[in-house]
Design a protein around this motif. Structure first.
Motif, PDB file in Angstrom:
ATOM      1  N   GLY A  94     -25.810 -44.902  25.913  1.00 16.13           N
ATOM      2  CA  GLY A  94     -26.091 -44.981  24.485  1.00 16.13           C
ATOM      3  C   GLY A  94     -25.021 -44.421  23.573  1.00 16.13           C
ATOM      4  N   HIS A  95     -23.926 -43.892  24.134  1.00 19.74           N
ATOM      5  CA  HIS A  95     -22.831 -43.457  23.250  1.00 19.74           C
ATOM      6  C   HIS A  95     -21.707 -44.483  23.295  1.00 19.74           C
ATOM      7  N   GLN A  96     -20.793 -44.385  22.340  1.00 19.01           N
ATOM      8  CA  GLN A  96     -19.792 -45.426  22.161  1.00 19.01           C
ATOM      9  C   GLN A  96     -18.951 -45.633  23.414  1.00 19.01           C
ATOM     10  N   HIS A  97     -18.654 -46.892  23.651  1.00 24.08           N
ATOM     11  CA  HIS A  97     -17.715 -47.259  24.711  1.00 24.08           C
ATOM     12  C   HIS A  97     -16.314 -47.005  24.168  1.00 24.08           C
ATOM     13  N   ASN A  98     -15.375 -46.639  25.023  1.00 25.38           N
ATOM     14  CA  ASN A  98     -14.028 -46.327  24.526  1.00 25.38           C
ATOM     15  C   ASN A  98     -13.390 -47.492  23.780  1.00 25.38           C
ATOM     16  N   SER A  99     -13.708 -48.720  24.129  1.00 24.57           N
ATOM     17  CA  SER A  99     -13.113 -49.872  23.453  1.00 24.57           C
ATOM     18  C   SER A  99     -13.618 -50.031  22.019  1.00 24.57           C
ATOM     19  N   ALA A 100     -14.797 -49.491  21.712  1.00 25.78           N
ATOM     20  CA  ALA A 100     -15.340 -49.603  20.354  1.00 25.78           C
ATOM     21  C   ALA A 100     -14.435 -48.890  19.355  1.00 25.78           C
ATOM     22  N   ILE A 101     -13.878 -47.764  19.749  1.00 26.07           N
ATOM     23  CA  ILE A 101     -12.973 -47.022  18.863  1.00 26.07           C
ATOM     24  C   ILE A 101     -11.845 -47.928  18.403  1.00 26.07           C
ATOM     25  N   MET A 102     -11.211 -48.627  19.331  1.00 27.25           N
ATOM     26  CA  MET A 102     -10.072 -49.466  18.945  1.00 27.25           C
ATOM     27  C   MET A 102     -10.505 -50.690  18.138  1.00 27.25           C
ATOM     28  N   ARG A 103     -11.696 -51.211  18.369  1.00 27.74           N
ATOM     29  CA  ARG A 103     -12.166 -52.330  17.528  1.00 27.74           C
ATOM     30  C   ARG A 103     -12.320 -51.872  16.089  1.00 27.74           C
ATOM     31  N   TRP A 104     -12.875 -50.662  15.886  1.00 26.94           N
ATOM     32  CA  TRP A 104     -13.033 -50.147  14.528  1.00 26.94           C
ATOM     33  C   TRP A 104     -11.675 -49.844  13.899  1.00 26.94           C
ATOM     34  N   VAL A 105     -10.765 -49.312  14.684  1.00 26.83           N
ATOM     35  CA  VAL A 105      -9.410 -49.034  14.183  1.00 26.83           C
ATOM     36  C   VAL A 105      -8.719 -50.342  13.798  1.00 26.83           C
ATOM     37  N   GLU A 106      -8.861 -51.361  14.624  1.00 21.93           N
ATOM     38  CA  GLU A 106      -8.252 -52.649  14.307  1.00 21.93           C
ATOM     39  C   GLU A 106      -8.880 -53.278  13.070  1.00 21.93           C
ATOM     40  N   ALA A 107     -10.158 -53.062  12.834  1.00 22.47           N
ATOM     41  CA  ALA A 107     -10.791 -53.560  11.607  1.00 22.47           C
ATOM     42  C   ALA A 107     -10.180 -52.860  10.394  1.00 22.47           C
ATOM     43  N   ALA A 108      -9.929 -51.549  10.503  1.00 22.52           N
ATOM     44  CA  ALA A 108      -9.283 -50.819   9.405  1.00 22.52           C
ATOM     45  C   ALA A 108      -7.839 -51.286   9.224  1.00 22.52           C
ATOM     46  N   GLU A 109      -7.168 -51.559  10.328  1.00 17.62           N
ATOM     47  CA  GLU A 109      -5.793 -52.088  10.258  1.00 17.62           C
ATOM     48  C   GLU A 109      -5.777 -53.431   9.529  1.00 17.62           C
ATOM     49  N   ALA A 110      -6.715 -54.292   9.847  1.00 19.52           N
ATOM     50  CA  ALA A 110      -6.801 -55.590   9.172  1.00 19.52           C
ATOM     51  C   ALA A 110      -7.042 -55.407   7.679  1.00 19.52           C
ATOM     52  N   GLU A 111      -7.913 -54.477   7.325  1.00 23.50           N
ATOM     53  CA  GLU A 111      -8.175 -54.187   5.910  1.00 23.50           C
ATOM     54  C   GLU A 111      -6.904 -53.686   5.227  1.00 23.50           C
ATOM     55  N   LEU A 112      -6.151 -52.834   5.904  1.00 25.65           N
ATOM     56  CA  LEU A 112      -4.900 -52.316   5.344  1.00 25.65           C
ATOM     57  C   LEU A 112      -3.930 -53.449   5.030  1.00 25.65           C
ATOM     58  N   PHE A 113      -3.720 -54.349   5.977  1.00 29.88           N
ATOM     59  CA  PHE A 113      -2.736 -55.405   5.743  1.00 29.88           C
ATOM     60  C   PHE A 113      -3.250 -56.496   4.809  1.00 29.88           C
ATOM     61  N   ARG A 114      -4.580 -56.658   4.706  1.00 32.23           N
ATOM     62  CA  ARG A 114      -5.124 -57.528   3.655  1.00 32.23           C
ATOM     63  C   ARG A 114      -4.839 -56.915   2.289  1.00 32.23           C
ATOM     64  N   SER A 115      -5.033 -55.600   2.170  1.00 40.28           N
ATOM     65  CA  SER A 115      -4.813 -54.941   0.874  1.00 40.28           C
ATOM     66  C   SER A 115      -3.340 -54.972   0.465  1.00 40.28           C
ATOM     67  N   LEU A 116      -2.446 -55.016   1.447  1.00 38.91           N
ATOM     68  CA  LEU A 116      -1.009 -55.117   1.166  1.00 38.91           C
ATOM     69  C   LEU A 116      -0.564 -56.569   0.973  1.00 38.91           C
ATOM     70  N   GLU A 117      -1.511 -57.492   1.126  1.00 40.13           N
ATOM     71  CA  GLU A 117      -1.246 -58.930   1.022  1.00 40.13           C
ATOM     72  C   GLU A 117      -0.168 -59.357   2.015  1.00 40.13           C
ATOM     73  N   LEU A 118      -0.367 -58.926   3.278  1.00 38.20           N
ATOM     74  CA  LEU A 118       0.567 -59.250   4.362  1.00 38.20           C
ATOM     75  C   LEU A 118      -0.172 -59.922   5.527  1.00 38.20           C
ATOM     76  N   PRO A 119      -0.741 -61.122   5.294  1.00 37.81           N
ATOM     77  CA  PRO A 119      -1.484 -61.785   6.367  1.00 37.81           C
ATOM     78  C   PRO A 119      -0.591 -62.206   7.537  1.00 37.81           C
ATOM     79  N   ASP A 120       0.707 -62.315   7.314  1.00 37.81           N
ATOM     80  CA  ASP A 120       1.614 -62.728   8.389  1.00 37.81           C
ATOM     81  C   ASP A 120       1.980 -61.583   9.337  1.00 37.81           C
TER      82      ASP A 120
END
Length: 133
Positions: A20-46
């Motif tokens: 019932g506690h987080q799997h280690n891979s969940a951490i990186m999925r959440w980090v990658e979601a934040a990374e995607a948000e960062l590069f969307r905010s910088l308008e760098l989809p490429d």
């Protein structure tokens, strides 16, 4: 200061292991979601199709449980000629750090197999945020 972004999520059952506690891979999925948000905010989809990871370090400090709210934050830590290092942390809803670390990407444009200098528009977007602060 370099730019940063964060996302909030709920730990879902699919994010957990049998206890019932987080799997280690969940951490990186959440980090990658934040990374995607960062590069969307910088308008760098490429950024994404040309920025493979070359190093990833994760330090686990506390467990996150099914149903708990989390915040994942990613901040650019260093911009090199061909590489980019980001620091991250994942906090629980009580503000405690559950995991932190770094990830490093390099710029490998489509059709190439080795790291190349970041395009000027990427450098400007990242440094532009830095200059405004």
């Amino acid at each position: 200061m370099f730019p940063e972004a964060c996302v909030e999520r709920t730990v879902e059952w699919v994010d957990t292991d049998a206890s019932g506690h987080q799997h280690n891979s969940a951490i990186m999925r959440w980090v990658e979601a934040a990374e995607a948000e960062l590069f969307r905010s910088l308008e760098l989809p490429d950024y994404f199709p040309s920025a493979p990871r070359v190093q990833q370090v994760v330090n686990y400090k506390a467990k996150l449980w099914f149903g708990q709210r989390i915040t994942a934050t990613v901040k650019i830590q260093a911009l090199g000629r061909t590489s980019l290092t980001m620091a991250f942390e994942v906090k629980s809803d009580d503000g405690g750090v559950a995991a932190y670390g770094t990830l490093t990407t390099v710029h490998v444009p489509n059709g190439t197999t080795t790291a190349q200098p970041w395009p000027e528009h990427v450098v400007r977007a990242i440094q532009g945020v830095r200059a405004r602060e």
